[in-house]
Write a protein that holds these residues in place. Sequence first.
Motif, PDB file in Angstrom:
ATOM      1  N   LYS A  16       0.802  -1.217   0.000  1.00  0.00           N
ATOM      2  CA  LYS A  16       0.000   0.000   0.000  1.00  0.00           C
ATOM      3  C   LYS A  16       0.836   1.269   0.000  1.00  0.00           C
ATOM      4  O   LYS A  16       0.309   2.341  -0.170  1.00  0.00           O
ATOM      5  CB  LYS A  16      -0.947  -0.006   1.194  1.00  0.00           C
ATOM      6  CG  LYS A  16      -1.986  -1.085   1.107  1.00  0.00           C
ATOM      7  CD  LYS A  16      -2.908  -1.058   2.284  1.00  0.00           C
ATOM      8  CE  LYS A  16      -3.924  -2.168   2.194  1.00  0.00           C
ATOM      9  NZ  LYS A  16      -4.788  -2.216   3.349  1.00  0.00           N
ATOM     10  N   SER A  17       2.134   1.166   0.204  1.00  0.00           N
ATOM     11  CA  SER A  17       2.971   2.365   0.226  1.00  0.00           C
ATOM     12  C   SER A  17       3.507   2.725  -1.159  1.00  0.00           C
ATOM     13  O   SER A  17       4.088   3.780  -1.334  1.00  0.00           O
ATOM     14  CB  SER A  17       4.129   2.188   1.203  1.00  0.00           C
ATOM     15  OG  SER A  17       4.953   1.121   0.773  1.00  0.00           O
ATOM     16  N   ALA A  18       3.296   1.871  -2.141  1.00  0.00           N
ATOM     17  CA  ALA A  18       3.771   2.141  -3.503  1.00  0.00           C
ATOM     18  C   ALA A  18       2.804   3.084  -4.209  1.00  0.00           C
ATOM     19  O   ALA A  18       1.614   3.114  -3.906  1.00  0.00           O
ATOM     20  CB  ALA A  18       3.872   0.832  -4.279  1.00  0.00           C
ATOM     21  N   PRO A  19       3.289   3.883  -5.173  1.00  0.00           N
ATOM     22  CA  PRO A  19       2.399   4.752  -5.943  1.00  0.00           C
ATOM     23  C   PRO A  19       1.249   3.948  -6.556  1.00  0.00           C
ATOM     24  O   PRO A  19       1.421   2.789  -6.942  1.00  0.00           O
ATOM     25  CB  PRO A  19       3.299   5.326  -7.025  1.00  0.00           C
ATOM     26  CG  PRO A  19       4.664   5.268  -6.435  1.00  0.00           C
ATOM     27  CD  PRO A  19       4.680   4.019  -5.592  1.00  0.00           C
ATOM     28  N   HIS A  20       0.068   4.579  -6.608  1.00  0.00           N
ATOM     29  CA  HIS A  20      -1.113   3.875  -7.114  1.00  0.00           C
ATOM     30  C   HIS A  20      -2.001   4.846  -7.888  1.00  0.00           C
ATOM     31  O   HIS A  20      -2.456   5.850  -7.335  1.00  0.00           O
ATOM     32  CB  HIS A  20      -1.897   3.270  -5.934  1.00  0.00           C
ATOM     33  CG  HIS A  20      -2.989   2.341  -6.354  1.00  0.00           C
ATOM     34  ND1 HIS A  20      -2.748   1.025  -6.678  1.00  0.00           N
ATOM     35  CD2 HIS A  20      -4.305   2.549  -6.524  1.00  0.00           C
ATOM     36  CE1 HIS A  20      -3.893   0.459  -7.025  1.00  0.00           C
ATOM     37  NE2 HIS A  20      -4.850   1.363  -6.937  1.00  0.00           N
ATOM     38  N   ASN A  21      -2.226   4.572  -9.148  1.00  0.00           N
ATOM     39  CA  ASN A  21      -3.098   5.384 -10.009  1.00  0.00           C
ATOM     40  C   ASN A  21      -2.802   6.882  -9.932  1.00  0.00           C
ATOM     41  O   ASN A  21      -3.711   7.704  -9.846  1.00  0.00           O
ATOM     42  CB  ASN A  21      -4.571   5.137  -9.673  1.00  0.00           C
ATOM     43  CG  ASN A  21      -5.050   3.787 -10.138  1.00  0.00           C
ATOM     44  OD1 ASN A  21      -4.450   3.169 -11.000  1.00  0.00           O
ATOM     45  ND2 ASN A  21      -6.137   3.307  -9.570  1.00  0.00           N
ATOM     46  N   GLY A  22      -1.525   7.235  -9.932  1.00  0.00           N
ATOM     47  CA  GLY A  22      -1.136   8.644  -9.914  1.00  0.00           C
ATOM     48  C   GLY A  22      -1.121   9.286  -8.538  1.00  0.00           C
ATOM     49  O   GLY A  22      -0.864  10.475  -8.408  1.00  0.00           O
ATOM     50  N   HIS A  23      -1.391   8.523  -7.498  1.00  0.00           N
ATOM     51  CA  HIS A  23      -1.377   9.020  -6.121  1.00  0.00           C
ATOM     52  C   HIS A  23      -0.185   8.405  -5.392  1.00  0.00           C
ATOM     53  O   HIS A  23       0.333   7.373  -5.811  1.00  0.00           O
ATOM     54  CB  HIS A  23      -2.681   8.648  -5.413  1.00  0.00           C
ATOM     55  CG  HIS A  23      -3.882   9.296  -6.032  1.00  0.00           C
ATOM     56  ND1 HIS A  23      -4.378  10.497  -5.597  1.00  0.00           N
ATOM     57  CD2 HIS A  23      -4.677   8.921  -7.064  1.00  0.00           C
ATOM     58  CE1 HIS A  23      -5.419  10.830  -6.325  1.00  0.00           C
ATOM     59  NE2 HIS A  23      -5.618   9.893  -7.237  1.00  0.00           N
ATOM     60  N   PRO A  24       0.253   9.012  -4.299  1.00  0.00           N
ATOM     61  CA  PRO A  24       1.436   8.500  -3.595  1.00  0.00           C
ATOM     62  C   PRO A  24       1.311   7.056  -3.120  1.00  0.00           C
ATOM     63  O   PRO A  24       2.301   6.331  -3.064  1.00  0.00           O
ATOM     64  CB  PRO A  24       1.585   9.438  -2.396  1.00  0.00           C
ATOM     65  CG  PRO A  24       0.920  10.702  -2.823  1.00  0.00           C
ATOM     66  CD  PRO A  24      -0.220  10.273  -3.717  1.00  0.00           C
ATOM     67  N   ASN A  25       0.084   6.615  -2.768  1.00  0.00           N
ATOM     68  CA  ASN A  25      -0.101   5.229  -2.333  1.00  0.00           C
ATOM     69  C   ASN A  25      -1.568   4.834  -2.451  1.00  0.00           C
ATOM     70  O   ASN A  25      -2.438   5.665  -2.730  1.00  0.00           O
ATOM     71  CB  ASN A  25       0.427   5.015  -0.902  1.00  0.00           C
ATOM     72  CG  ASN A  25      -0.244   5.910   0.108  1.00  0.00           C
ATOM     73  OD1 ASN A  25      -1.463   5.969   0.186  1.00  0.00           O
ATOM     74  ND2 ASN A  25       0.555   6.627   0.881  1.00  0.00           N
ATOM     75  N   TRP A  26      -1.837   3.558  -2.219  1.00  0.00           N
ATOM     76  CA  TRP A  26      -3.186   3.015  -2.367  1.00  0.00           C
ATOM     77  C   TRP A  26      -4.168   3.667  -1.394  1.00  0.00           C
ATOM     78  O   TRP A  26      -5.291   3.999  -1.768  1.00  0.00           O
ATOM     79  CB  TRP A  26      -3.155   1.492  -2.148  1.00  0.00           C
ATOM     80  CG  TRP A  26      -4.517   0.881  -2.222  1.00  0.00           C
ATOM     81  CD1 TRP A  26      -5.179   0.491  -3.360  1.00  0.00           C
ATOM     82  CD2 TRP A  26      -5.405   0.622  -1.137  1.00  0.00           C
ATOM     83  NE1 TRP A  26      -6.423   0.003  -3.039  1.00  0.00           N
ATOM     84  CE2 TRP A  26      -6.586   0.065  -1.663  1.00  0.00           C
ATOM     85  CE3 TRP A  26      -5.318   0.799   0.242  1.00  0.00           C
ATOM     86  CZ2 TRP A  26      -7.661  -0.313  -0.877  1.00  0.00           C
ATOM     87  CZ3 TRP A  26      -6.395   0.424   1.029  1.00  0.00           C
ATOM     88  CH2 TRP A  26      -7.547  -0.127   0.464  1.00  0.00           C
ATOM     89  N   ARG A  27      -3.759   3.852  -0.132  1.00  0.00           N
ATOM     90  CA  ARG A  27      -4.663   4.407   0.872  1.00  0.00           C
ATOM     91  C   ARG A  27      -5.132   5.806   0.490  1.00  0.00           C
ATOM     92  O   ARG A  27      -6.326   6.111   0.558  1.00  0.00           O
ATOM     93  CB  ARG A  27      -3.992   4.441   2.247  1.00  0.00           C
ATOM     94  CG  ARG A  27      -4.902   4.982   3.337  1.00  0.00           C
ATOM     95  CD  ARG A  27      -4.227   4.953   4.706  1.00  0.00           C
ATOM     96  NE  ARG A  27      -2.970   5.674   4.738  1.00  0.00           N
ATOM     97  CZ  ARG A  27      -2.880   6.993   4.971  1.00  0.00           C
ATOM     98  NH1 ARG A  27      -3.941   7.719   5.191  1.00  0.00           N
ATOM     99  NH2 ARG A  27      -1.694   7.565   5.005  1.00  0.00           N
ATOM    100  N   LEU A  28      -4.210   6.668   0.068  1.00  0.00           N
ATOM    101  CA  LEU A  28      -4.591   8.027  -0.321  1.00  0.00           C
ATOM    102  C   LEU A  28      -5.489   8.015  -1.553  1.00  0.00           C
ATOM    103  O   LEU A  28      -6.447   8.772  -1.643  1.00  0.00           O
ATOM    104  CB  LEU A  28      -3.352   8.888  -0.551  1.00  0.00           C
ATOM    105  CG  LEU A  28      -2.493   9.144   0.683  1.00  0.00           C
ATOM    106  CD1 LEU A  28      -1.276   9.980   0.313  1.00  0.00           C
ATOM    107  CD2 LEU A  28      -3.290   9.802   1.799  1.00  0.00           C
TER     108      LEU A  28
END
Length: 91
Positions: free
Chosen positions: A18-30
């Motif tokens: 979850k700490s990796a970049p995700h869909n252009g956001h810093p991480n999955w949670r954000l």
Amino acid sequence: MTILTPSPTSPRAKPLKKSAPHNGHPNWRLWNVSMWLGADHELYRLCDEIVRQNTKDDAALIIHHHIGHRTTPDGARFTKSAIRYALRHWG
């Protein structure tokens, strides 16, 4: 390669890291908190009304107070920092 696991509350899969970049956001949670605040009609209306009447920093605190320690249906926590991040790009 990202390993996927089904979410306990959703039939969709989500990345384990979850700490990796995700869909252009810093991480999955954000990303997930941002998505739910913008996609859930009730949450969107609450956020929109509060943002119109306050600064985004104050709005994040007020929204967090209203939401409490809940999580998204996918399991991401509505933290003050996640809400503040989502509001940075609001309206």
